[in-house]
Design a protein around this motif. Structure first.
Motif, PDB file in Angstrom:
ATOM      1  N   CYS A  43       0.827  -1.214   0.000  1.00  0.00           N
ATOM      2  CA  CYS A  43       0.000   0.000   0.000  1.00  0.00           C
ATOM      3  C   CYS A  43       0.857   1.259   0.000  1.00  0.00           C
ATOM      4  O   CYS A  43       0.523   2.239  -0.675  1.00  0.00           O
ATOM      5  N   ARG A  44       1.939   1.245   0.751  1.00  0.00           N
ATOM      6  CA  ARG A  44       2.827   2.410   0.797  1.00  0.00           C
ATOM      7  C   ARG A  44       3.421   2.680  -0.588  1.00  0.00           C
ATOM      8  O   ARG A  44       3.425   3.815  -1.066  1.00  0.00           O
ATOM      9  N   ALA A  47       0.620   3.829  -3.004  1.00  0.00           N
ATOM     10  CA  ALA A  47       0.248   5.219  -2.746  1.00  0.00           C
ATOM     11  C   ALA A  47       1.335   6.177  -3.231  1.00  0.00           C
ATOM     12  O   ALA A  47       1.045   7.204  -3.839  1.00  0.00           O
ATOM     13  N   ARG A  48       2.579   5.816  -2.989  1.00  0.00           N
ATOM     14  CA  ARG A  48       3.698   6.668  -3.410  1.00  0.00           C
ATOM     15  C   ARG A  48       3.774   6.774  -4.936  1.00  0.00           C
ATOM     16  O   ARG A  48       3.941   7.842  -5.492  1.00  0.00           O
ATOM     17  N   GLY A  51      -0.041   8.064  -6.354  1.00  0.00           N
ATOM     18  CA  GLY A  51      -0.673   9.232  -5.767  1.00  0.00           C
ATOM     19  C   GLY A  51      -1.969   8.907  -5.052  1.00  0.00           C
ATOM     20  O   GLY A  51      -2.689   9.801  -4.608  1.00  0.00           O
ATOM     21  N   LYS A  52      -2.306   7.621  -4.927  1.00  0.00           N
ATOM     22  CA  LYS A  52      -3.517   7.225  -4.223  1.00  0.00           C
ATOM     23  C   LYS A  52      -3.357   7.473  -2.730  1.00  0.00           C
ATOM     24  O   LYS A  52      -2.249   7.427  -2.199  1.00  0.00           O
ATOM     25  N   ALA A  53      -4.484   7.640  -2.071  1.00  0.00           N
ATOM     26  CA  ALA A  53      -4.473   7.640  -0.609  1.00  0.00           C
ATOM     27  C   ALA A  53      -4.245   6.191  -0.162  1.00  0.00           C
ATOM     28  O   ALA A  53      -4.558   5.245  -0.899  1.00  0.00           O
ATOM     29  N   LYS A  54      -3.723   6.015   1.038  1.00  0.00           N
ATOM     30  CA  LYS A  54      -3.417   4.664   1.514  1.00  0.00           C
ATOM     31  C   LYS A  54      -4.678   3.799   1.584  1.00  0.00           C
ATOM     32  O   LYS A  54      -4.639   2.623   1.238  1.00  0.00           O
ATOM     33  N   LEU A  55      -5.803   4.384   1.992  1.00  0.00           N
ATOM     34  CA  LEU A  55      -7.056   3.629   2.033  1.00  0.00           C
ATOM     35  C   LEU A  55      -7.457   3.160   0.640  1.00  0.00           C
ATOM     36  O   LEU A  55      -7.902   2.020   0.462  1.00  0.00           O
ATOM     37  N   ASP A  56      -7.279   4.003  -0.371  1.00  0.00           N
ATOM     38  CA  ASP A  56      -7.575   3.596  -1.748  1.00  0.00           C
ATOM     39  C   ASP A  56      -6.655   2.470  -2.201  1.00  0.00           C
ATOM     40  O   ASP A  56      -7.080   1.581  -2.939  1.00  0.00           O
TER      41      ASP A  56
END
Length: 105
Positions: A43-44, A47-48, A51-56
């Motif tokens: 997830c990290r 997201a990195r 550009g997604k949020a971690k929840l996404d």
């Protein structure tokens, strides 16, 4: 831009084609366990890099992938087994058969 490692190319004898579904299921379960054990890192990175949020990333990457693997382990053998199909009335002398052969990933 980090090197993940090197993996030798598989020979024809080592491909999915020669494996049974129980062998594939075992590998999928290992992959599922790896994903669950490393979901924070997955997830990290997702997201990195996106550009997604971690929840996404959790919902869009981990949960969806785990559910697909779980479904394949439970239902894949039934849906991928060879099946007979109708050739239609004009081709009554034919016996079409559908078979699914993995080629590689």
């Amino acid at each position: 831009m980090q090197l993940l490692g090197h993996v030798p190319a598989m020979s024809a004898a080592e491909t999915w084609r020669s494996s049974s579904f129980s062998q594939r299921r075992r590998l999928l379960r290992i992959l599922l366990k790896f994903i669950i054990d490393h979901q924070d890192t997955i997830c990290r990175v997702s997201a990195r890099d996106s550009g997604k949020a971690k929840l996404d990333a959790i919902l869009g990457e981990v949960v969806v992938t785990c559910e697909k693997i779980h479904w394949l382990c439970r239902e894949g053998e039934r849906w991928l087994r060879p099946e007979q199909r109708s050739a239609g009335r004009m081709s009554f002398y034919k016996a079409p058969r559908v078979e699914y052969h993995p080629v590689g990933v």
